[in-house]
Design a protein around this motif. Structure first.
Motif, short mmCIF file in Angstrom:
data_model
loop_
_atom_site.label_atom_id
_atom_site.label_comp_id
_atom_site.label_asym_id
_atom_site.label_seq_id
_atom_site.Cartn_x
_atom_site.Cartn_y
_atom_site.Cartn_z
N PRO A 134 94.20 0.71 -26.61
CA PRO A 134 95.48 0.04 -26.42
C PRO A 134 95.85 -0.90 -27.58
O PRO A 134 94.98 -1.47 -28.24
CB PRO A 134 95.27 -0.76 -25.13
N ARG A 135 97.13 -1.05 -27.78
CA ARG A 135 97.63 -1.96 -28.80
C ARG A 135 97.59 -3.40 -28.29
O ARG A 135 97.60 -3.63 -27.09
CB ARG A 135 99.07 -1.61 -29.14
N GLY A 136 97.55 -4.31 -29.19
CA GLY A 136 97.58 -5.73 -28.84
C GLY A 136 96.22 -6.35 -28.58
O GLY A 136 96.14 -7.54 -28.27
N LEU A 137 95.14 -5.55 -28.70
CA LEU A 137 93.82 -6.13 -28.43
C LEU A 137 93.38 -7.11 -29.51
O LEU A 137 92.58 -8.01 -29.26
CB LEU A 137 92.77 -5.01 -28.29
N LEU A 138 93.89 -6.93 -30.75
CA LEU A 138 93.51 -7.84 -31.81
C LEU A 138 94.02 -9.26 -31.57
O LEU A 138 93.53 -10.22 -32.18
CB LEU A 138 94.03 -7.33 -33.15
N GLN A 139 94.97 -9.41 -30.69
CA GLN A 139 95.51 -10.74 -30.40
C GLN A 139 94.58 -11.55 -29.48
O GLN A 139 94.74 -12.77 -29.39
CB GLN A 139 96.88 -10.61 -29.73
N LEU A 140 93.66 -10.85 -28.81
CA LEU A 140 92.77 -11.52 -27.85
C LEU A 140 91.58 -12.11 -28.60
O LEU A 140 90.57 -11.45 -28.81
CB LEU A 140 92.32 -10.52 -26.78
N LYS A 141 91.71 -13.34 -29.04
CA LYS A 141 90.73 -13.98 -29.89
C LYS A 141 89.45 -14.40 -29.15
O LYS A 141 88.45 -14.70 -29.80
CB LYS A 141 91.34 -15.22 -30.55
N ASN A 142 89.48 -14.39 -27.82
CA ASN A 142 88.31 -14.83 -27.05
C ASN A 142 87.69 -13.69 -26.25
O ASN A 142 86.81 -13.92 -25.41
CB ASN A 142 88.70 -15.97 -26.11
N LEU A 143 88.11 -12.46 -26.50
CA LEU A 143 87.65 -11.32 -25.72
C LEU A 143 86.16 -11.04 -26.00
O LEU A 143 85.76 -10.89 -27.16
CB LEU A 143 88.49 -10.08 -26.05
N GLN A 144 85.38 -10.95 -24.96
CA GLN A 144 83.95 -10.70 -25.08
C GLN A 144 83.52 -9.38 -24.43
O GLN A 144 82.58 -8.75 -24.91
CB GLN A 144 83.16 -11.86 -24.44
N LEU A 145 84.17 -8.99 -23.37
CA LEU A 145 83.83 -7.75 -22.68
C LEU A 145 85.06 -6.87 -22.60
O LEU A 145 86.10 -7.27 -22.07
CB LEU A 145 83.30 -8.05 -21.26
N ILE A 172 90.26 -5.98 -40.57
CA ILE A 172 89.44 -5.97 -41.78
C ILE A 172 89.81 -7.11 -42.72
O ILE A 172 89.05 -7.45 -43.63
CB ILE A 172 89.57 -4.63 -42.50
N SER A 173 90.98 -7.70 -42.51
CA SER A 173 91.38 -8.82 -43.36
C SER A 173 90.83 -10.15 -42.87
O SER A 173 90.89 -11.16 -43.57
CB SER A 173 92.91 -8.90 -43.44
N ALA A 174 90.33 -10.16 -41.65
CA ALA A 174 89.79 -11.41 -41.08
C ALA A 174 88.38 -11.66 -41.60
O ALA A 174 87.61 -10.72 -41.84
CB ALA A 174 89.79 -11.34 -39.57
N ARG A 175 88.04 -12.89 -41.83
CA ARG A 175 86.74 -13.26 -42.34
C ARG A 175 85.73 -13.56 -41.22
O ARG A 175 84.53 -13.50 -41.44
CB ARG A 175 86.86 -14.48 -43.24
N GLU A 176 86.23 -13.90 -40.04
CA GLU A 176 85.34 -14.25 -38.94
C GLU A 176 84.93 -13.01 -38.16
O GLU A 176 85.66 -12.02 -38.10
CB GLU A 176 86.01 -15.24 -37.98
N ASP A 177 83.76 -13.10 -37.58
CA ASP A 177 83.29 -12.03 -36.71
C ASP A 177 84.04 -12.07 -35.39
O ASP A 177 84.52 -13.11 -34.94
CB ASP A 177 81.79 -12.16 -36.45
N SER A 178 84.13 -10.92 -34.77
CA SER A 178 84.77 -10.82 -33.46
C SER A 178 83.85 -11.40 -32.38
O SER A 178 82.62 -11.27 -32.47
CB SER A 178 85.09 -9.37 -33.13
N ALA A 186 85.29 0.51 -38.53
CA ALA A 186 85.92 0.40 -37.22
C ALA A 186 85.28 -0.69 -36.37
O ALA A 186 85.97 -1.38 -35.60
CB ALA A 186 85.85 1.74 -36.50
N PHE A 187 83.96 -0.88 -36.51
CA PHE A 187 83.26 -1.90 -35.72
C PHE A 187 82.59 -2.94 -36.62
O PHE A 187 81.61 -3.56 -36.22
CB PHE A 187 82.20 -1.23 -34.83
N SER A 188 83.12 -3.13 -37.82
CA SER A 188 82.47 -4.01 -38.79
C SER A 188 82.51 -5.48 -38.38
O SER A 188 81.67 -6.27 -38.82
CB SER A 188 83.13 -3.85 -40.16
N CYS A 189 83.45 -5.85 -37.53
CA CYS A 189 83.56 -7.26 -37.12
C CYS A 189 82.62 -7.61 -35.97
O CYS A 189 82.49 -8.79 -35.61
CB CYS A 189 84.99 -7.58 -36.73
#
Length: 695
Positions: A617-628, A647-653, A674-677
């Motif tokens: 789904p779209r919009g998941l990158l906006q969820l900065k606190n998503l863990q599960l 990929i432009s973000a420096r912090e880990d997910s 795809a899962f680098s963060c």
């Protein structure tokens, strides 16, 4: 020459400290105490020739032998003090007394009130004061209670110095009983091979031992306080010839060694003999009286009255638990200490009106899973239970709430009954009630009065699950915090129905027939404290609008949801923490870029498994606190580069668990970034996929 028979050393009188007899089994010698006996001999023979056995003790020995019917042993040779065999075996410092060689320092009493000692090979004797003229104390209580031993003592006394005329003995007994308060009784456990059925201990009346190392009174017993007499079970049986035979046979065993003699100096003033406490050695300790003013440790008393309870019951100081014991009637119990009575899972069908009158301190009563009906419970049953806090009546056949329930109740459970209505007086007087459970009954919109819950001013927990409500009941208490209405037939949520329940925190409407178009626009928007809303297993087609702003957990699984409208969560603050949308009909076009707007900093758990999604789904990158994130069991075939990781973000997910198994993903086609963060690759689950063979 060695003495191979049992050696009995018997003193005619007493030691100054009261020593009477000492028994050694063969083939022991006196090398460690008196010396060494060097010739086979009989008991009587050795001590007659050594000067130890006087007339009274010899007659006592003969008397015992004659009582048993056995002939005493007679030596074939007599020993003399001047025999050369004896002088050859003496060691330096030993003394020769009759047929015995005594070590240096050995002490003995050849006559009453005298003591001899071996000192450097020389025998020195001197008189010692006796402890009064009384040598025996015989308790009147023991004379009355132990006829067998009294007769045995009398038989022995006929051949001893104690029996110098019946009148003298009677006078001594009366004089000593008048001066003494206690009786010296040696109580000894009977050997197992001599123990009879019904006999616990065997008692023997013995001499008072003034020099015995025993305090003047037992611990915690005041001076002068009488010591309870010890009475064996044997005393309650009549005397028989067999008992007399056993007493005579065990006389030697009863004459056991009491203690070493205690020598008093000549200049010590004569003191009046003080009564000594009874010396008790039995299988079980005998409790002694406690001095006044001392703290007394008492054990909790058992119920003063209790009917016979069936096997399987558990009893403690404050608990009686008889669950699943087949009990058919309510037991009558009187106990001020019982606080919990557990009688669940039985066959009780009738309870007497005064059955609980003897339990005024009862706090918890569980009568669940019985056969109680409306006639089983009297209006007077709970009259005396002013401290009852919890009453459990689940699993019975009640059709109405029992009348005159205790006002002290804080918890009432009448689940799984046949209640068919609630009236304004059903809960009258229960102003302290906090928890009320009425699930699995026959309630519906027409048999529950709007005034039913008015007396429940403090009610915070209400369960009305598994009934037949078509709408949320009206008139709910204002203090209510949890409302459970699952497994009903609710189709509509009316406006204003929850206006007074402003303290509501948990609302469960799962397993009903709710549709989003039957929910009033402002049905719960004013519930500012509502944190959990469960609408699972209903007939929702899209996520409802106008959700409570403070909601933290929204459960919508097992519906027919196809759409998450944009901005539907935009008004929430701080926002949802958990969103469950599993087992629905969501497709790619059902989730917009702004569907999760308002949850960017709060949402930590998003469940979208078992839907019909073809892509992430779209919009998941906006969820900065998503863990599960659960996306398993969908139709996803590809994982784009920027779907989960920017990929432009420096912090880990913050993602720690991503479920993508049971999809149609070709793992070899997944981009390297795809899962680098994601910190740990094992947090991403890709196996197995639906098209792969399962091992």
């Amino acid at each position: 020459m060695a003495c191979l028979e049992t050696l009995l050393f018997s003193v005619a009188g007493t030691w100054p400290g009261g020593f009477r007899s000492f028994l050694l089994p063969p083939p022991l010698t006196f090398g460690f105490f008196f010396g060494t006996v060097q010739e086979p001999c009989s008991y009587k023979r050795v001590f007659e020739e050594s000067g130890f056995l006087t007339r009274s003790s010899a007659s006592l020995a003969d008397g015992r032998s004659n009582q048993r019917g056995a002939k005493p042993t007679v030596s074939k040779r007599r020993l003399t003090a001047g025999s050369p065999e004896h002088h050859d075996s003496l060691l330096p410092g030993q003394c020769r007394v009759g047929a015995m060689a005594l070590f240096d320092g050995a002490m003995w009493s050849p006559q009453p009130c005298s003591v001899c000692q071996c000192q450097g090979g020389t025998v020195r004797c001197h008189p010692v004061p006796c402890a009064g003229s009384s040598k025996k104390l015989v308790a009147k209580d023991n004379e009355d209670r132990i006829p067998e031993q009294r007769s045995s003592l009398h038989r022995r006394g006929r051949n001893s110095k104690m029996s110098r005329g019946g009148q003298d003995i009677n006078k001594k007994k009366e004089r000593m009983l008048a001066n003494s308060r206690t009786t010296a009784v040696t109580v000894k456990p009977v050997p197992a091979k001599k123990r009879k059925q019904g006999v616990l201990v065997k008692t023997s009346i013995r001499d008072v031992v003034p020099a015995l190392s025993v305090p003047a009174r037992p611990l915690n017993v005041p001076a002068g306080a009488p010591v309870p007499a010890v009475k064996s079970i044997k005393d309650s049986f009549p005397a028989s010839d067999e008992d007399d035979y056993d007493d005579d046979r065990d006389d030697d065993d009863d004459d056991e060694f009491v203690g070493p003699p205690q020598i008093k100096t000549m200049d010590q003033p004569a003191m009046k003999a003080r009564p000594r406490p009874a010396i008790v050695m039995a299988r079980r300790p005998v409790p002694a009286p406690v001095a006044p003013g001392r703290p007394v440790v008492t054990f909790p008393q058992k119920p003063s009255f209790m009917e016979s309870l069936p096997p399987g019951c558990l009893l403690s100081d404050s608990l009686i638990a008889c669950g699943n014991t087949g009990m058919a009637h309510m037991p009558i119990i009187t106990d001020l200490g019982v606080k919990t009575l557990y009688l669940a899972d039985n066959r009780i069908s009738k309870i007497p009106a005064r059955a609980l009158a003897g339990l005024p301190n009862l706090e918890w009563l569980d009568l669940s899973k019985n056969k109680l009906d409306d006639s089983s419970i009297s209006p007077l049953l709970f009259q005396n239970l002013t401290r009852l806090r919890r009453l459990i009546l689940d699993g019975n056949n009640l059709t109405k709430v029992p009348a005159f329930l205790p006002p002290s109740l804080v918890e009432l459970k009448i689940n799984d009954n046949k209640l068919s209505g609630l009236t304004p007086s059903s809960f009258k007087g229960l102003s302290k009630l906090l928890t009320l459970e009425l699930e699995d009954n026959y309630f519906h919109d027409g048999n529950v009065s709007p005034l039913t819950f008015r007396p429940l001013k403090k009610l915070i927990y209400l369960r009305l699950e598994d009934n037949k409500f078509r709408a949320i009941p009206s008139g709910l208490p204002a203090a209510l915090q949890e409302l459970h209405l699952s497994d009903n037939k609710i189709e509509v949520v009316h406006a204003g129905i929850l206006n007074k329940t402003v303290n509501l925190r948990v609302l469960d409407l799962s397993h009903n027939r709710v549709r989003e178009d039957r929910i009033a626009p402002h049905a719960w928007i004013h519930l500012l404290k509502l944190e959990s809303l469960d609408l699972s297993h209903n007939k929702l087609v899209h996520v409802p609008s106008f959700l409570p702003a403070a909601l933290r957990q929204l459960t919508l699984h097992h519906n027919q949801i196809e759409l998450i409208p944009g901005y539907v969560f935009g008004h929430m603050s701080p926002g949802l923490d958990s969103l469950h949308l599993s087992h629905n009909r969501l497709q790619d076009n059902g989730i917009d870029d702004v569907s999760f707007l308002g949850l960017s900093t709060s949402l930590s758990e998003l469940l979208l498994d078992h839907n019909q999604l073809h892509s992430i789904p779209r919009g998941l990158l906006q969820l900065k606190n998503l863990q599960l994130l659960r996306l398993n069991h969908n139709l996803i075939s590809y994982v784009p580069m920027n779907a989960l990781c920017d990929i432009s973000a420096r912090e880990d997910s913050p993602l720690i668990s991503v479920h993508l198994e049971y999809n149609l993903i070709q793992r070899r086609l997944i981009p390297p970034t795809a899962f680098s963060c994601i910190k740990h690759y094992h947090s991403v689950l890709l196996r197995p996929q639906s098209h792969e063979d399962h091992e």
